[in-house]
Design an enzyme around this catalytic site. Structure first.
Site, PDB file in Angstrom:
ATOM      1  CD  GLU A 264      -1.982   2.139   1.847  1.00 34.60           C
ATOM      2  OE1 GLU A 264      -1.576   3.137   1.210  1.00 34.60           O
ATOM      3  OE2 GLU A 264      -2.265   2.151   3.047  1.00 34.60           O
ATOM      4  CB  CYS A 298      -1.788   6.831   1.767  1.00 35.09           C
ATOM      5  SG  CYS A 298      -0.274   6.440   2.602  1.00 35.09           S
TER       6      CYS A 298
HETATM    7  C1  SIN Z   1      -3.026   5.514   5.090  1.00 35.09           C
HETATM    8  O1  SIN Z   1      -2.900   6.724   5.188  1.00 35.09           O
HETATM    9  O2  SIN Z   1      -2.104   4.818   4.666  1.00 35.09           O
HETATM   10  C2  SIN Z   1      -4.280   4.788   5.460  1.00 35.09           C
HETATM   11  C3  SIN Z   1      -5.394   5.621   5.898  1.00 35.09           C
HETATM   12  C4  SIN Z   1      -6.678   4.839   6.058  1.00 35.09           C
HETATM   13  O3  SIN Z   1      -6.702   3.616   6.208  1.00 35.09           O
HETATM   14  O4  SIN Z   1      -7.722   5.472   6.017  1.00 35.09           O
END
Ligand code: SIN
Length: 488
Positions: A264, A298
């Site tokens: 991810e 992210c």
């Molecule tokens: C992330 O910022 O990597 C994940 C955020 C989320 O699961 O909402």
């Protein structure tokens, strides 16, 4: 576990390396400091794990693997359910810990505890539903049996921005599938992840289940721990959340063992406001999509792409909402907490300077505050040219650049003008345009008239350079299973 003499909420949190059910010092005896980004004060010191610790943790996971795979799915489910309940019971303590080491406003930390716990509840329910198949082969000569088995010991590398949810999103499906884990928590926020590991360790011990199912190696030098573990053939799975740059390096290392990988990675989420959008809803959605964790997500909206018919009004309304926010220590109930560190503040400010240097206007924010603490004001930039760096690079801060387009085709084309494809958001009242945006914007996840996509029951992940595989939902379990086909 170290008996700490630290202020609440850090008191009683394990600060060592967890191998085979025992918390112990790092093999080299070294430690590193964890600080509060709101005050810059040191909270505690944590064992600085080494490659030797990483391999010891992998050995424990490898040893536990056959016994853990043989545990009945129902028993694995009940373990996860108990961990879900234990986390919910400790919401206040865990939320305070997230805020202490990561800076998030307390209300958001509580929401993260609920979100993080939900991965354990979801995967408790999925543990008993691993898919399989039995059918007659088309030629009729034999039967085909297809079943899933745990892929084996998994290395989970988690990021600093959601220290409980990103850990449970990986631990939950791994344990549900029957895979023991080695966790390398983020150097900046290891404590919450270690507190969760202690909950799992305690529940395993209470049920007399294999202790080596969960192992944790904090470190200030990620590669020192992860490289030897990834090179070791006992490891069968790598799951990473973090930047695309680091993901590429890990994928290169993983290629040597042809390791099963879930990645991810970075994002550059467009938040597209079409001409017919409900602007009240768009502004409220933008508040969530931009400001969750101060923009350090992210899936956070990185670029606000707004039709010229409504761009001025949208930017003014968003700036007015940003101006009402308070900025300060998350523990004191402010709306926006600090960024994670001095480098983060410098990077965000550099991107703002770059945009204003190219003609953008700061409607609010844009100025560096004095310390202590790594704060940055919520900032709205209007008239941002498409070649500004903040349009191409992940900002990871509370800055909303507004880029204007003319007509839906141009909006969709701009949204796709990036190598990333993690999340996107689109606002329109037209169902056809909403469906078109959902199909034509290259993104693993898209919020239609919503500023939030994350949900433990949904497949989270990206396309293009935003990653491989999915976490959460039914797909999350599959990432820790491999398929075996039997011809009978
Ligand atoms: C992330 O910022 O990597 C994940 C955020 C989320 O699961 O909402």
């Amino acid at each position: 576990m170290t008996a700490t003499t630290l202020p609440s909420p850090v008191r009683d949190v394990p600060t060592q390396v967890l191998v085979g059910g025992e918390w112990r010092p790092a093999s080299g005896g070294a430690t590193f400091e964890v600080s509060d980004p709101a005050t810059e004060e040191v909270l505690t010191s944590v064992a600085d794990g080494t490659g030797e610790d990483g391999l010891a943790a992998l050995a424990a996971a490898h040893e536990a693997a056959p016994a853990w795979a043989a545990v009945a799915p129902r028993d694995r489910a009940e373990l996860l359910r108990a961990c879900f309940e234990a986390i919910v019971d400790r919401t206040e303590e865990l939320a305070a810990l997230i805020t202490a080491e990561g800076g998030k406003p307390l209300a958001e930390s509580r929401a993260e505890v609920a979100y993080g716990a939900e991965f354990f509840r979801w995967f408790a329910e999925e543990a008993v539903r691993a898919p399989g198949l039995l059918r007659t082969a088309p030629a009729g000569a034999n039967r085909q049996l297809v079943h899933r088995r745990p892929v084996g010991p998994a290395l989970l590398i988690t990021p600093w921005n959601f220290p409980i949810a990103m850990a449970t999103r990986k631990i939950g499906p791994a344990l549900a599938a029957g895979c023991p884990v080695v966790i390398k928590p983020a150097q900046l926020t290891p404590l919450t992840t270690m507190a969760v590991a202690e909950i799992v360790r305690g529940e395993l011990a209470a049920r007399d289940l294999p202790a080596g199912v969960i192992n944790v190696v904090p470190t200030s030098s990620a590669r020192t721990v992860t490289a030897p573990v990834i090179a070791d053939p006992r490891l069968r799975k790598l799951s990473f959340t973090g930047s695309t740059g680091v993901g590429r390096v890990l994928l290169g290392q993983a290629a040597e063992q042809v390791l099963n990988c879930s990645m991810e990675l970075g994002g550059n989420a467009p938040f597209v406001v079409f001409a017919d959008a409900d602007l009240d809803a768009a502004v409220e959605g933008a508040m969530v999509a931009k400001l969750r964790n101060g923009g350090q997500s992210c899936v956070g909206a990185n670029r606000f792409l707004v039709d010229s018919a409504v761009a001025g009004e949208f930017a003014d309304r968003l700036a007015a909402r940003f101006e009402r926010l308070t900025v300060g220590p998350g523990a004191e109930g402010h709306d926006v907490g600090p960024l994670i560190g001095a480098d983060a503040v410098a990077k965000v400010h550099e991107l703002v300077d770059d945009a204003t240097g190219r003609g953008a206007r700061a409607l609010t924010g844009g100025e560096l505050p004095d310390g202590p603490g790594y704060f940055y004001p919520p900032t709205v930039l209007a008239d941002v040219p498409a070649d500004a760096r903040c349009v191409a690079e992940e900002i990871f801060g509370p800055v909303a650049p507004v880029v204007v387009f003319d007509g839906a085709d141009a909006g969709i084309a701009l949204a796709n003008d990036t190598e990333y494809g993690l999340a996107a958001y689109a606002y329109t009242r037209d169902v056809d345009l909403a469906m078109r945006a959902a199909h034509e914007i290259d993104s693993g996840m898209i919020g239609i008239n919503r500023g939030m996509v994350s949900d433990a029951s949904a497949p989270f992940g990206g396309v293009k350079q935003s990653g491989l595989g999915r976490e959460g939902g039914e797909a999350g379990l599959e990432e820790y299973l491999e398929t075996v086909y039997v011809a009978m």
